[in-house]
Design a protein around this motif. Structure first.
Motif, PDB file in Angstrom:
ATOM      1  N   ALA A   1       4.631 -15.408  -3.193  1.00  0.00           N
ATOM      2  CA  ALA A   1       4.831 -15.256  -4.640  1.00  0.00           C
ATOM      3  C   ALA A   1       4.894 -13.793  -5.069  1.00  0.00           C
ATOM      4  O   ALA A   1       5.404 -13.485  -6.141  1.00  0.00           O
ATOM      5  N   GLU A   2       4.403 -12.895  -4.226  1.00  0.00           N
ATOM      6  CA  GLU A   2       4.382 -11.465  -4.555  1.00  0.00           C
ATOM      7  C   GLU A   2       5.467 -10.671  -3.832  1.00  0.00           C
ATOM      8  O   GLU A   2       5.657  -9.496  -4.111  1.00  0.00           O
ATOM      9  N   TRP A   3       6.175 -11.302  -2.898  1.00  0.00           N
ATOM     10  CA  TRP A   3       7.202 -10.630  -2.110  1.00  0.00           C
ATOM     11  C   TRP A   3       8.534 -10.695  -2.846  1.00  0.00           C
ATOM     12  O   TRP A   3       8.991 -11.767  -3.208  1.00  0.00           O
ATOM     13  N   ASP A   4       9.150  -9.548  -3.055  1.00  0.00           N
ATOM     14  CA  ASP A   4      10.456  -9.488  -3.713  1.00  0.00           C
ATOM     15  C   ASP A   4      11.482  -8.989  -2.705  1.00  0.00           C
ATOM     16  O   ASP A   4      11.557  -7.792  -2.431  1.00  0.00           O
ATOM     17  N   PRO A   5      12.271  -9.907  -2.134  1.00  0.00           N
ATOM     18  CA  PRO A   5      13.230  -9.492  -1.111  1.00  0.00           C
ATOM     19  C   PRO A   5      14.330  -8.577  -1.643  1.00  0.00           C
ATOM     20  O   PRO A   5      14.964  -7.857  -0.874  1.00  0.00           O
ATOM     21  N   ALA A   6      14.547  -8.562  -2.950  1.00  0.00           N
ATOM     22  CA  ALA A   6      15.601  -7.730  -3.524  1.00  0.00           C
ATOM     23  C   ALA A   6      15.130  -6.304  -3.817  1.00  0.00           C
ATOM     24  O   ALA A   6      15.952  -5.420  -4.063  1.00  0.00           O
ATOM     25  N   SER A   7      13.838  -6.087  -3.770  1.00  0.00           N
ATOM     26  CA  SER A   7      13.309  -4.759  -4.086  1.00  0.00           C
ATOM     27  C   SER A   7      13.710  -3.740  -3.017  1.00  0.00           C
ATOM     28  O   SER A   7      13.798  -4.068  -1.835  1.00  0.00           O
ATOM     29  N   THR A   8      13.917  -2.524  -3.436  1.00  0.00           N
ATOM     30  CA  THR A   8      14.192  -1.432  -2.498  1.00  0.00           C
ATOM     31  C   THR A   8      13.019  -0.455  -2.448  1.00  0.00           C
ATOM     32  O   THR A   8      13.061   0.521  -1.711  1.00  0.00           O
ATOM     33  N   ALA A   9      11.980  -0.741  -3.228  1.00  0.00           N
ATOM     34  CA  ALA A   9      10.805   0.136  -3.272  1.00  0.00           C
ATOM     35  C   ALA A   9       9.980  -0.016  -1.997  1.00  0.00           C
ATOM     36  O   ALA A   9       9.962  -1.075  -1.365  1.00  0.00           O
ATOM     37  N   ASP A  10       9.282   1.048  -1.626  1.00  0.00           N
ATOM     38  CA  ASP A  10       8.348   0.971  -0.512  1.00  0.00           C
ATOM     39  C   ASP A  10       7.328  -0.117  -0.788  1.00  0.00           C
ATOM     40  O   ASP A  10       6.942  -0.361  -1.934  1.00  0.00           O
ATOM     41  N   TYR A  11       6.858  -0.772   0.256  1.00  0.00           N
ATOM     42  CA  TYR A  11       5.893  -1.865   0.137  1.00  0.00           C
ATOM     43  C   TYR A  11       4.486  -1.279   0.162  1.00  0.00           C
ATOM     44  O   TYR A  11       4.140  -0.517   1.076  1.00  0.00           O
TER      45      TYR A  11
ATOM     46  N   GLY B   1      -4.886  -9.282  -2.669  1.00  0.00           N
ATOM     47  CA  GLY B   1      -5.482  -8.731  -3.874  1.00  0.00           C
ATOM     48  C   GLY B   1      -5.814  -7.254  -3.838  1.00  0.00           C
ATOM     49  O   GLY B   1      -6.510  -6.765  -4.723  1.00  0.00           O
ATOM     50  N   ARG B   2      -5.352  -6.528  -2.824  1.00  0.00           N
ATOM     51  CA  ARG B   2      -5.669  -5.107  -2.716  1.00  0.00           C
ATOM     52  C   ARG B   2      -4.416  -4.309  -2.384  1.00  0.00           C
ATOM     53  O   ARG B   2      -3.634  -4.681  -1.523  1.00  0.00           O
ATOM     54  N   SER B   3      -4.271  -3.200  -3.078  1.00  0.00           N
ATOM     55  CA  SER B   3      -3.114  -2.323  -2.865  1.00  0.00           C
ATOM     56  C   SER B   3      -3.459  -1.221  -1.866  1.00  0.00           C
ATOM     57  O   SER B   3      -4.625  -1.012  -1.517  1.00  0.00           O
ATOM     58  N   LEU B   4      -2.437  -0.524  -1.431  1.00  0.00           N
ATOM     59  CA  LEU B   4      -2.612   0.656  -0.588  1.00  0.00           C
ATOM     60  C   LEU B   4      -3.541   1.657  -1.275  1.00  0.00           C
ATOM     61  O   LEU B   4      -4.455   2.202  -0.651  1.00  0.00           O
TER      62      LEU B   4
ATOM     63  N   ASP C   1     -11.410  -6.350  18.880  1.00  0.00           N
ATOM     64  CA  ASP C   1     -10.008  -5.973  18.863  1.00  0.00           C
ATOM     65  C   ASP C   1      -9.779  -4.864  17.847  1.00  0.00           C
ATOM     66  O   ASP C   1     -10.460  -4.800  16.815  1.00  0.00           O
ATOM     67  N   ALA C   2      -8.832  -4.012  18.147  1.00  0.00           N
ATOM     68  CA  ALA C   2      -8.433  -2.953  17.224  1.00  0.00           C
ATOM     69  C   ALA C   2      -7.135  -3.377  16.546  1.00  0.00           C
ATOM     70  O   ALA C   2      -6.214  -3.878  17.202  1.00  0.00           O
ATOM     71  N   PHE C   3      -7.067  -3.174  15.238  1.00  0.00           N
ATOM     72  CA  PHE C   3      -5.897  -3.559  14.461  1.00  0.00           C
ATOM     73  C   PHE C   3      -5.174  -2.310  13.981  1.00  0.00           C
ATOM     74  O   PHE C   3      -5.811  -1.303  13.656  1.00  0.00           O
ATOM     75  N   PRO C   4      -3.851  -2.373  13.898  1.00  0.00           N
ATOM     76  CA  PRO C   4      -3.106  -1.221  13.375  1.00  0.00           C
ATOM     77  C   PRO C   4      -3.234  -1.129  11.856  1.00  0.00           C
ATOM     78  O   PRO C   4      -3.105  -2.125  11.151  1.00  0.00           O
ATOM     79  N   HIS C   5      -3.514   0.062  11.389  1.00  0.00           N
ATOM     80  CA  HIS C   5      -3.585   0.360   9.956  1.00  0.00           C
ATOM     81  C   HIS C   5      -2.582   1.455   9.667  1.00  0.00           C
ATOM     82  O   HIS C   5      -2.544   2.466  10.368  1.00  0.00           O
ATOM     83  N   LEU C   6      -1.783   1.254   8.639  1.00  0.00           N
ATOM     84  CA  LEU C   6      -0.765   2.224   8.237  1.00  0.00           C
ATOM     85  C   LEU C   6      -1.292   2.993   7.033  1.00  0.00           C
ATOM     86  O   LEU C   6      -1.550   2.404   5.985  1.00  0.00           O
ATOM     87  N   TYR C   7      -1.423   4.300   7.188  1.00  0.00           N
ATOM     88  CA  TYR C   7      -1.975   5.149   6.132  1.00  0.00           C
ATOM     89  C   TYR C   7      -0.874   5.695   5.227  1.00  0.00           C
ATOM     90  O   TYR C   7      -0.718   6.898   5.060  1.00  0.00           O
ATOM     91  N   GLY C   8      -0.145   4.783   4.659  1.00  0.00           N
ATOM     92  CA  GLY C   8       0.931   5.082   3.728  1.00  0.00           C
ATOM     93  C   GLY C   8       1.712   3.809   3.487  1.00  0.00           C
ATOM     94  O   GLY C   8       1.396   2.746   4.044  1.00  0.00           O
ATOM     95  N   PRO C   9       2.731   3.887   2.658  1.00  0.00           N
ATOM     96  CA  PRO C   9       3.527   2.687   2.357  1.00  0.00           C
ATOM     97  C   PRO C   9       4.426   2.300   3.528  1.00  0.00           C
ATOM     98  O   PRO C   9       4.688   3.108   4.427  1.00  0.00           O
ATOM     99  N   ILE C  10       4.895   1.066   3.478  1.00  0.00           N
ATOM    100  CA  ILE C  10       5.901   0.618   4.443  1.00  0.00           C
ATOM    101  C   ILE C  10       7.259   0.874   3.808  1.00  0.00           C
ATOM    102  O   ILE C  10       7.610   0.246   2.799  1.00  0.00           O
TER     103      ILE C  10
ATOM    104  N   ALA D   1      11.960   0.170   7.195  1.00  0.00           N
ATOM    105  CA  ALA D   1      11.153  -0.165   8.369  1.00  0.00           C
ATOM    106  C   ALA D   1      10.933  -1.667   8.509  1.00  0.00           C
ATOM    107  O   ALA D   1      10.525  -2.137   9.570  1.00  0.00           O
ATOM    108  N   ILE D   2      11.186  -2.429   7.448  1.00  0.00           N
ATOM    109  CA  ILE D   2      11.027  -3.887   7.492  1.00  0.00           C
ATOM    110  C   ILE D   2      12.319  -4.469   8.044  1.00  0.00           C
ATOM    111  O   ILE D   2      13.335  -4.532   7.366  1.00  0.00           O
ATOM    112  N   VAL D   3      12.267  -4.855   9.317  1.00  0.00           N
ATOM    113  CA  VAL D   3      13.474  -5.320  10.000  1.00  0.00           C
ATOM    114  C   VAL D   3      13.692  -6.823   9.855  1.00  0.00           C
ATOM    115  O   VAL D   3      14.783  -7.317  10.139  1.00  0.00           O
ATOM    116  N   ALA D   4      12.658  -7.541   9.414  1.00  0.00           N
ATOM    117  CA  ALA D   4      12.793  -8.978   9.149  1.00  0.00           C
ATOM    118  C   ALA D   4      11.701  -9.389   8.175  1.00  0.00           C
ATOM    119  O   ALA D   4      10.591  -8.869   8.220  1.00  0.00           O
ATOM    120  N   ALA D   5      12.042 -10.316   7.294  1.00  0.00           N
ATOM    121  CA  ALA D   5      11.092 -10.902   6.349  1.00  0.00           C
ATOM    122  C   ALA D   5      11.348 -12.408   6.365  1.00  0.00           C
ATOM    123  O   ALA D   5      12.345 -12.879   5.826  1.00  0.00           O
TER     124      ALA D   5
END
Length: 122
Positions: free
Chosen positions: A14-24, A30-33, A84-93, A97-101
Motif C-alpha cells: 500500500a506504500e509502494w509507488d511503482p511510478a515514483s522516480t524518487a529515491d526510496y 512504520g519507520r523512515s530512513l 546472523d548479520a544483516f545488510p543495512h544501507l546508510y542512505g536512500p535506495i 538500483a531497484i532492478v525488480a519490484a
C-alpha cells in the motif's frame, strides 16, 4: 574483492509507488530512513524469515536491489538475538538500483509465498 549479491527489501504494498522516480527512503514498518538511520535490507536467504517475523499481516512487494548501484555504504551488522548479520544501507535506495519490484503472492494457507522469487541458496 568480495562481490555482494543482490540485496532485498520488503515494501508494504500500500506504500509502494511503482511510478515514483524518487529515491526510496522507508527503512522498515512504520519507520523512515531519517528515523532509523539506515534502511533494513536482507540477503536472499534472510528474506523469508524477515517476512514471517515482521510482515506476515501485510501485503508486500519484494524489492531487488543491485548493490553496485547504491551510492551510500552498506554495512553488515549483527541483529540482536540472532546468529546472523544483516545488510543495512546508510542512505536512500536510488530508484536505478531497484532492478525488480515483485508483489509477493500468498499461498493457499495465507502465508507470503516466495517460491520462484528468490535465487536458490548457494
Amino acid at each position: 574483492m568480495l562481490e555482494i549479491p543482490h540485496l532485498y527489501h520488503l515494501a508494504v504494498a500500500a506504500e509502494w509507488d511503482p511510478a515514483s522516480t524518487a529515491d526510496y527512503t522507508t527503512s522498515t514498518l512504520g519507520r523512515s530512513l531519517a528515523e532509523e538511520g539506515f534502511i533494513h535490507l536482507s540477503l536472499a536467504r534472510q528474506v523469508e524469515g524477515v517476512a514471517r517475523a515482521f510482515y506476515a499481516d501485510h501485503d508486500v512487494v519484494l524489492l531487488e536491489v543491485d548493490p553496485a548501484k547504491v551510492t551510500a555504504r552498506v554495512e553488515f551488522e549483527q541483529a540482536p538475538d540472532m546468529d546472523d548479520a544483516f545488510p543495512h544501507l546508510y542512505g536512500p535506495i536510488p530508484r536505478a538500483a531497484i532492478v525488480a519490484a515483485t508483489p509477493v503472492p500468498r499461498d493457499s494457507g495465507g502465508a507470503l509465498d516466495f517460491a520462484g522469487l528468490l535465487p536458490d541458496p548457494i
